[in-house]
Scaffold this motif. Structure first.
Motif, PDB file in Angstrom:
ATOM      1  N   ARG A  54      18.310  37.203  65.475  1.00 50.97           N
ATOM      2  CA  ARG A  54      16.918  38.033  65.701  1.00 50.97           C
ATOM      3  C   ARG A  54      16.163  37.430  66.616  1.00 50.97           C
ATOM      4  O   ARG A  54      14.582  37.444  66.547  1.00 50.97           O
ATOM      5  CB  ARG A  54      15.986  38.032  64.357  1.00 50.97           C
ATOM      6  N   TYR A  55      16.476  36.574  67.608  1.00 51.24           N
ATOM      7  CA  TYR A  55      15.770  36.193  68.646  1.00 51.24           C
ATOM      8  C   TYR A  55      14.893  37.153  69.513  1.00 51.24           C
ATOM      9  O   TYR A  55      15.207  37.979  69.785  1.00 51.24           O
ATOM     10  CB  TYR A  55      16.444  35.185  69.665  1.00 51.24           C
ATOM     11  N   ASP A  56      13.495  36.662  69.509  1.00 54.80           N
ATOM     12  CA  ASP A  56      12.680  37.486  70.161  1.00 54.80           C
ATOM     13  C   ASP A  56      11.895  36.789  71.388  1.00 54.80           C
ATOM     14  O   ASP A  56      11.193  35.894  71.439  1.00 54.80           O
ATOM     15  CB  ASP A  56      11.407  37.877  69.313  1.00 54.80           C
ATOM     16  N   GLY A  57      12.591  37.395  72.753  1.00 56.69           N
ATOM     17  CA  GLY A  57      11.901  36.406  73.965  1.00 56.69           C
ATOM     18  C   GLY A  57      10.481  36.716  74.185  1.00 56.69           C
ATOM     19  O   GLY A  57      10.035  35.979  75.232  1.00 56.69           O
ATOM     20  N   THR A  58       9.816  37.647  73.738  1.00 55.47           N
ATOM     21  CA  THR A  58       8.509  37.981  73.834  1.00 55.47           C
ATOM     22  C   THR A  58       7.517  36.925  73.019  1.00 55.47           C
ATOM     23  O   THR A  58       6.295  36.584  73.505  1.00 55.47           O
ATOM     24  CB  THR A  58       7.930  39.344  73.716  1.00 55.47           C
ATOM     25  N   GLN A  59       8.001  36.187  72.071  1.00 52.42           N
ATOM     26  CA  GLN A  59       7.249  35.115  71.442  1.00 52.42           C
ATOM     27  C   GLN A  59       6.745  34.226  72.247  1.00 52.42           C
ATOM     28  O   GLN A  59       7.540  33.585  73.139  1.00 52.42           O
ATOM     29  CB  GLN A  59       8.092  34.654  70.290  1.00 52.42           C
ATOM     30  N   THR A  60       5.508  33.421  72.179  1.00 47.53           N
ATOM     31  CA  THR A  60       5.425  32.307  72.494  1.00 47.53           C
ATOM     32  C   THR A  60       5.732  31.022  71.767  1.00 47.53           C
ATOM     33  O   THR A  60       5.956  31.367  70.462  1.00 47.53           O
ATOM     34  CB  THR A  60       3.579  32.250  72.724  1.00 47.53           C
ATOM     35  N   PRO A  61       5.780  29.979  72.124  1.00 52.76           N
ATOM     36  CA  PRO A  61       6.173  28.949  71.249  1.00 52.76           C
ATOM     37  C   PRO A  61       5.298  28.600  70.078  1.00 52.76           C
ATOM     38  O   PRO A  61       5.767  28.241  68.993  1.00 52.76           O
ATOM     39  CB  PRO A  61       5.882  27.686  72.070  1.00 52.76           C
ATOM     40  N   GLU A  62       4.141  28.854  70.214  1.00 48.90           N
ATOM     41  CA  GLU A  62       3.064  28.835  69.205  1.00 48.90           C
ATOM     42  C   GLU A  62       3.409  29.807  68.277  1.00 48.90           C
ATOM     43  O   GLU A  62       3.436  29.641  66.794  1.00 48.90           O
ATOM     44  CB  GLU A  62       1.691  28.945  69.598  1.00 48.90           C
ATOM     45  N   GLN A  63       3.831  30.969  68.514  1.00 51.45           N
ATOM     46  CA  GLN A  63       4.148  32.057  67.512  1.00 51.45           C
ATOM     47  C   GLN A  63       5.603  31.938  66.871  1.00 51.45           C
ATOM     48  O   GLN A  63       5.669  31.967  65.812  1.00 51.45           O
ATOM     49  CB  GLN A  63       4.211  33.542  68.110  1.00 51.45           C
ATOM     50  N   ARG A  64       6.320  31.202  67.846  1.00 46.37           N
ATOM     51  CA  ARG A  64       7.764  30.868  67.269  1.00 46.37           C
ATOM     52  C   ARG A  64       7.808  30.084  66.042  1.00 46.37           C
ATOM     53  O   ARG A  64       8.547  29.918  65.185  1.00 46.37           O
ATOM     54  CB  ARG A  64       8.645  30.481  68.368  1.00 46.37           C
ATOM     55  N   HIS A  65       7.013  28.848  66.147  1.00 45.27           N
ATOM     56  CA  HIS A  65       6.983  27.883  65.264  1.00 45.27           C
ATOM     57  C   HIS A  65       5.594  28.052  64.115  1.00 45.27           C
ATOM     58  O   HIS A  65       5.274  27.073  63.603  1.00 45.27           O
ATOM     59  CB  HIS A  65       6.967  26.678  65.868  1.00 45.27           C
ATOM     60  N   GLY A  66       5.101  29.134  64.264  1.00 45.75           N
ATOM     61  CA  GLY A  66       3.844  29.409  63.311  1.00 45.75           C
ATOM     62  C   GLY A  66       4.283  30.198  61.958  1.00 45.75           C
ATOM     63  O   GLY A  66       5.269  30.384  61.810  1.00 45.75           O
ATOM     64  N   SER A  67       3.303  29.857  61.058  1.00 49.78           N
ATOM     65  CA  SER A  67       3.885  30.328  59.644  1.00 49.78           C
ATOM     66  C   SER A  67       4.422  31.786  59.627  1.00 49.78           C
ATOM     67  O   SER A  67       5.077  31.967  58.717  1.00 49.78           O
ATOM     68  CB  SER A  67       2.556  29.694  58.542  1.00 49.78           C
ATOM     69  N   ASP A  68       3.730  32.560  60.320  1.00 51.87           N
ATOM     70  CA  ASP A  68       4.120  33.629  60.016  1.00 51.87           C
ATOM     71  C   ASP A  68       5.629  34.166  60.412  1.00 51.87           C
ATOM     72  O   ASP A  68       6.265  35.170  60.130  1.00 51.87           O
ATOM     73  CB  ASP A  68       3.457  34.951  61.205  1.00 51.87           C
ATOM     74  N   ASN A  69       6.224  33.248  61.256  1.00 53.96           N
ATOM     75  CA  ASN A  69       7.634  33.304  61.708  1.00 53.96           C
ATOM     76  C   ASN A  69       8.716  32.661  61.011  1.00 53.96           C
ATOM     77  O   ASN A  69       9.802  32.129  61.392  1.00 53.96           O
ATOM     78  CB  ASN A  69       7.774  33.007  63.294  1.00 53.96           C
ATOM     79  N   LEU A  70       8.313  31.857  60.006  1.00 50.73           N
ATOM     80  CA  LEU A  70       8.825  30.834  59.180  1.00 50.73           C
ATOM     81  C   LEU A  70       8.891  31.281  57.678  1.00 50.73           C
ATOM     82  O   LEU A  70       8.005  31.935  57.191  1.00 50.73           O
ATOM     83  CB  LEU A  70       8.209  29.556  59.231  1.00 50.73           C
ATOM     84  N   ILE A  71      10.228  30.956  57.184  1.00 51.38           N
ATOM     85  CA  ILE A  71      10.419  31.299  55.851  1.00 51.38           C
ATOM     86  C   ILE A  71      11.167  30.176  55.259  1.00 51.38           C
ATOM     87  O   ILE A  71      12.176  29.789  55.667  1.00 51.38           O
ATOM     88  CB  ILE A  71      11.131  32.509  55.401  1.00 51.38           C
ATOM     89  N   ILE A  72      10.874  29.645  54.094  1.00 49.21           N
ATOM     90  CA  ILE A  72      11.707  28.538  53.244  1.00 49.21           C
ATOM     91  C   ILE A  72      12.479  29.203  52.501  1.00 49.21           C
ATOM     92  O   ILE A  72      12.676  29.932  51.425  1.00 49.21           O
ATOM     93  CB  ILE A  72      10.878  27.523  52.390  1.00 49.21           C
ATOM     94  N   LEU A  73      13.955  28.706  52.648  1.00 49.25           N
ATOM     95  CA  LEU A  73      15.115  29.274  51.798  1.00 49.25           C
ATOM     96  C   LEU A  73      16.010  28.190  51.320  1.00 49.25           C
ATOM     97  O   LEU A  73      16.194  27.291  52.337  1.00 49.25           O
ATOM     98  CB  LEU A  73      15.983  30.193  52.731  1.00 49.25           C
ATOM     99  N   CYS A  74      16.657  28.113  50.462  1.00 49.97           N
ATOM    100  CA  CYS A  74      17.732  27.197  50.235  1.00 49.97           C
ATOM    101  C   CYS A  74      19.029  27.450  51.222  1.00 49.97           C
ATOM    102  O   CYS A  74      19.185  28.400  52.136  1.00 49.97           O
ATOM    103  CB  CYS A  74      18.457  27.647  48.886  1.00 49.97           C
ATOM    104  N   SER A  75      19.759  26.351  51.514  1.00 47.34           N
ATOM    105  CA  SER A  75      20.927  26.399  52.509  1.00 47.34           C
ATOM    106  C   SER A  75      21.774  27.513  52.517  1.00 47.34           C
ATOM    107  O   SER A  75      22.256  28.143  53.311  1.00 47.34           O
ATOM    108  CB  SER A  75      21.394  24.957  52.485  1.00 47.34           C
ATOM    109  N   SER A  76      22.156  27.925  51.197  1.00 49.79           N
ATOM    110  CA  SER A  76      23.167  29.097  50.915  1.00 49.79           C
ATOM    111  C   SER A  76      22.596  30.114  51.466  1.00 49.79           C
ATOM    112  O   SER A  76      23.279  30.975  52.132  1.00 49.79           O
ATOM    113  CB  SER A  76      23.490  29.233  49.544  1.00 49.79           C
ATOM    114  N   HIS A  77      21.345  30.452  50.969  1.00 46.73           N
ATOM    115  CA  HIS A  77      20.645  31.769  51.605  1.00 46.73           C
ATOM    116  C   HIS A  77      20.197  31.733  53.013  1.00 46.73           C
ATOM    117  O   HIS A  77      20.386  32.944  53.834  1.00 46.73           O
ATOM    118  CB  HIS A  77      19.378  32.057  50.734  1.00 46.73           C
ATOM    119  N   HIS A  78      20.124  30.734  53.539  1.00 45.36           N
ATOM    120  CA  HIS A  78      19.742  30.439  55.066  1.00 45.36           C
ATOM    121  C   HIS A  78      20.972  31.074  55.799  1.00 45.36           C
ATOM    122  O   HIS A  78      21.029  31.689  56.884  1.00 45.36           O
ATOM    123  CB  HIS A  78      19.421  29.001  55.340  1.00 45.36           C
TER     124      HIS A  78
END
Length: 343
Positions: A54-78
């Motif tokens: 799902r890579y999005d080349g339009t994102q800035t580094p700040e957006q890419r590593h911001g909380s809106d782009n992150l989700i915590i999952l167990c390793s199996s579901h990741h």
């Protein structure tokens, strides 16, 4: 430019996690506070590197590593959400909805979570880079990795060996030590550890690879094919193929020539093979990891062939496809006909 989430972002994600994997109905904890063990991973919705899910080349580094782009999952579901076979199921919109629902439930709970220590925060940040399917981004130079199992203590068996997977390269990184041997028993009566292995896997192509010259310049079917330095072909480029009855299973030789352009030598690209019948139904035929040749050749080109199984369930024009990820690299159409009955 940030190359990983900030501590503030990690604290916010954990505070909204209820200390649970965000996958629907999963009960696995993010942190086992009795042992201070990390049981889940901080995952990118849009991958942090080209070639990732799902890579999005339009994102800035700040957006890419911001909380809106992150989700915590167990390793199996990741692994499930990032698997290429599930890319149409776990889209970015699906994961954003999952994250929103999980965090909304958190807002309506009175659960009090323990505070994360600095050590746990750093461990969670580290999980960002421990797994990202189809993406190559870590620098392992001057590192040491062991896939061999650990030797057992007195009266105990040794550990099983593991697998080190290198994605996108045919080489072990320079100045890196890999050990796949199992460890000897630590004491008399202790079992030895099992041996491990190193596995090289191709990455999916991205648009930048096409811009750099990756393409398939020739693609056809043949009666027989053999590869040495060149491809030797017997009979090829049919307009049609006759089968005795329906359904019918056949094996054909698929020949293709890959132009690598300016891609990095000794890297590894994963090709996917499919056929589409006249009704639009897709049959999958597996993957091949294609190495980009090294050496001093001014023209980077290699011929390949693949034994291609097809289950013919209808007559008419079929399309044979070679893809890498979502990029279509080549298509060859062939008509399948029924043999005329004997008079």
């Amino acid at each position: 430019m940030p190359t990983q989430p900030s501590q503030t972002t990690i604290r916010k994600l954990f505070a909204l996690s209820m200390n649970r994997c965000a996958f629907d109905d999963c009960k696995i904890s993010v942190v086992d506070f009795k042992t201070n063990t990390i049981l889940a991973e901080v995952c990118h919705i849009h991958a942090q590197n080209p070639g990732g899910p799902r890579y999005d080349g339009t994102q800035t580094p700040e957006q890419r590593h911001g909380s809106d782009n992150l989700i915590i999952l167990c390793s199996s579901h990741h692994k499930i959400i990032d698997s290429p076979e599930n890319e149409k199921i776990y889209t970015s919109d699906k994961l954003k909805e999952m994250k929103l629902n999980h965090e909304a439930r958190s807002a309506h709970t009175s659960m009090q979570l323990p505070n994360l220590t600095e050590d746990l925060i750093h461990k969670l940040i580290h999980t960002v880079n421990t797994y990202e399917s189809n993406s190559t981004h870590m620098d392992f130079r001057n590192s040491k990795f062991s896939a061999g199992g650990e030797g057992g203590h007195f009266g105990g068996a040794g550990g099983n060996g593991g697998v080190i997977q290198i994605i996108g390269s045919t080489n072990i990184p320079a100045n890196t030590e890999f050990n796949a041997s199992g460890e000897k028993g630590k004491t008399y009566g202790g079992g030895g550890g099992g041996g491990g292995s190193i596995h090289f896997r191709g990455r999916e192509a991205v648009e930048k690879d096409i811009e750099s010259g990756l393409k398939i310049s020739s693609f056809f079917l043949a009666d027989a094919a053999r590869k040495e330095d060149l491809i030797n072909v017997l009979g090829g480029c049919w307009s049609h193929y006759k089968v005795n009855n329906l359904p019918s299973s056949i094996l054909i030789n698929l020949v293709y020539i890959v132009e690598f352009g300016k891609l990095t030598k000794n890297s590894l690209i994963q090709f996917k093979f499919e056929s589409i019948n006249p009704n639009g139904n897709i049959q999958a035929h597996g993957y091949e990891d294609i190495p980009i040749p090294g050496g001093e050749n001014l023209t980077s080109r290699s011929p390949f062939f693949k034994i291609f199984p097809i289950d013919i369930d209808s007559i008419g024009v079929w399309s044979l496809l070679i893809k890498s990820g979502s990029i279509l690299l080549a298509q060859h159409d062939i008509e399948f006909r029924l043999c005329e009955p004997a008079q």
